[in-house]
Design an enzyme around this catalytic site. Sequence first.
Site, PDB file in Angstrom:
ATOM      1  N   LYS A   1      49.520 -76.231 -49.935  1.00  0.00           N
ATOM      2  CA  LYS A   1      48.986 -76.739 -51.193  1.00  0.00           C
ATOM      3  C   LYS A   1      49.949 -77.752 -51.843  1.00  0.00           C
ATOM      4  O   LYS A   1      51.074 -77.923 -51.379  1.00  0.00           O
ATOM      5  CB  LYS A   1      48.682 -75.566 -52.145  1.00  0.00           C
ATOM      6  CG  LYS A   1      47.625 -74.587 -51.593  1.00  0.00           C
ATOM      7  CD  LYS A   1      46.308 -75.255 -51.271  1.00  0.00           C
ATOM      8  CE  LYS A   1      45.081 -74.365 -51.231  1.00  0.00           C
ATOM      9  NZ  LYS A   1      44.978 -73.285 -50.265  1.00  0.00           N
TER      10      LYS A   1
HETATM   11  C1  PLP Z   1      43.868 -71.993 -50.416  1.00  0.00           C
HETATM   12  C2  PLP Z   1      42.618 -71.704 -51.162  1.00  0.00           C
HETATM   13  C3  PLP Z   1      42.378 -70.460 -51.775  1.00  0.00           C
HETATM   14  C4  PLP Z   1      43.229 -69.271 -51.523  1.00  0.00           C
HETATM   15  O1  PLP Z   1      44.533 -69.439 -51.847  1.00  0.00           O
HETATM   16  P1  PLP Z   1      45.611 -68.307 -51.428  1.00  0.00           P
HETATM   17  O2  PLP Z   1      46.753 -68.619 -52.319  1.00  0.00           O
HETATM   18  O3  PLP Z   1      45.892 -68.533 -49.974  1.00  0.00           O
HETATM   19  O4  PLP Z   1      44.995 -66.990 -51.676  1.00  0.00           O
HETATM   20  C5  PLP Z   1      41.268 -70.316 -52.561  1.00  0.00           C
HETATM   21  N1  PLP Z   1      40.392 -71.326 -52.741  1.00  0.00           N
HETATM   22  C6  PLP Z   1      40.561 -72.510 -52.142  1.00  0.00           C
HETATM   23  C7  PLP Z   1      39.570 -73.599 -52.397  1.00  0.00           C
HETATM   24  C8  PLP Z   1      41.669 -72.733 -51.315  1.00  0.00           C
HETATM   25  O5  PLP Z   1      41.819 -73.903 -50.688  1.00  0.00           O
END
Ligand code: PLP
Length: 370
Positions: A182
């Site tokens: 991210k």
């Molecule tokens: C990465 C992601 C999540 C989940 O994030 P985590 O921190 O891995 O639980 C939820 N929604 C979207 C759209 C994502 O890309």
Amino acid sequence: MQKIEFFKHNIDEEDISRVTSVLKSIFLTNANVTKEFEEKFATYLDATHCVAVSSCTAALHLSLLALGIKDGDEVITTPMSFVATSNAILHAGAIPVFVDIEESTGNIDFTLIEAAITPKTKAIMPVHLYGNMCDMKAIKKIANKHKLKIIEDAAHCIEGERDGVRVGELGDVACFSFYATKNITSGEGGAITTNNDEVAKLLYQLRLHGINKDASSRYTDKFAHWDMKVLGWKYNISDIQSALLIGQLEKIEDRLSKREEIARYYEVALNKLGVEYIKVPENTKSARHLFIIKIKNRDKVVSKLQSNGIGVAVNYRAIHILNYYKNSFSFQDSDFPIAKKFGDEVLSLPLYTKLELSQLAYIISNLAKI
Ligand SMILES: *Cc1c(COP(=O)(O)O)cnc(C)c1O
């Protein structure tokens, strides 16, 4: 042949030394550094509260619970997301009700939301896909009219803004991810922002078993009994992780400009090639999380690019065609035809600050050949 990773983080020496000082301190888990991060994150987003947790999945789950979503309630969301979005609704005992998406952005088509509302509907969970915000003004209008909560899945969209509205501004809560790929990352991690004092108070409790004292004050303050009033979860983040996030947050806008430059490079080159890509909607500041092209025979293109050393990904195949969802809800591929087609055609190109011009040129020349 070049070797280009799909993603590379940008943890620098300053971040590492912040982590080192936590490692040399007494308390490794949720304490002062997490508080510092929460304050800075809330300030960045103009939110009253930030509750840091172990993942965005945890953030979504706790948000549903804190907003009173219960067994059998319905939550309207999109089939074009990572499964975490609808899985969190299932974790809360509720039912994800999908509505189809806009072909241009991949975001939930707000014009279809009202038709999906039933007496059981309690909330809307829009996802700001790829860094481009949904039309939150339109979604807020619907939510107000039908007295629904809004939980924004902002895993892709910390920096985003649309029509003068920031992420989390119109929703009851917004949920963020600090997963490894991210825009800012602690490997794993997440956060919830809210302007609602009561909801924030409940979230602080729910992230740690529902007890009324956080871990550090249990150890560092004078002894006092704590109590548990609600059943919570073990979803807190640690100071080691928070230490990684503070420096990245300070640099978040600089790094966004770098990704914006890369995205514009792709756009110019793809226009010349006549390759379709997801455009940033009008009046939108994109968080530029993922750069998406849409292409026929997508899977063949994926394997060709990969065999030429280029890391790519698919974000995402539509959720309703995945086996668990298909079997549990008797979905047909054709139930959400736009999401199905979209999910068959999207391909994510590398987009991160460490990408170099020569690598971008290599990616484009390979796409041109294909
Ligand atoms: C990465 C992601 C999540 C989940 O994030 P985590 O921190 O891995 O639980 C939820 N929604 C979207 C759209 C994502 O890309």
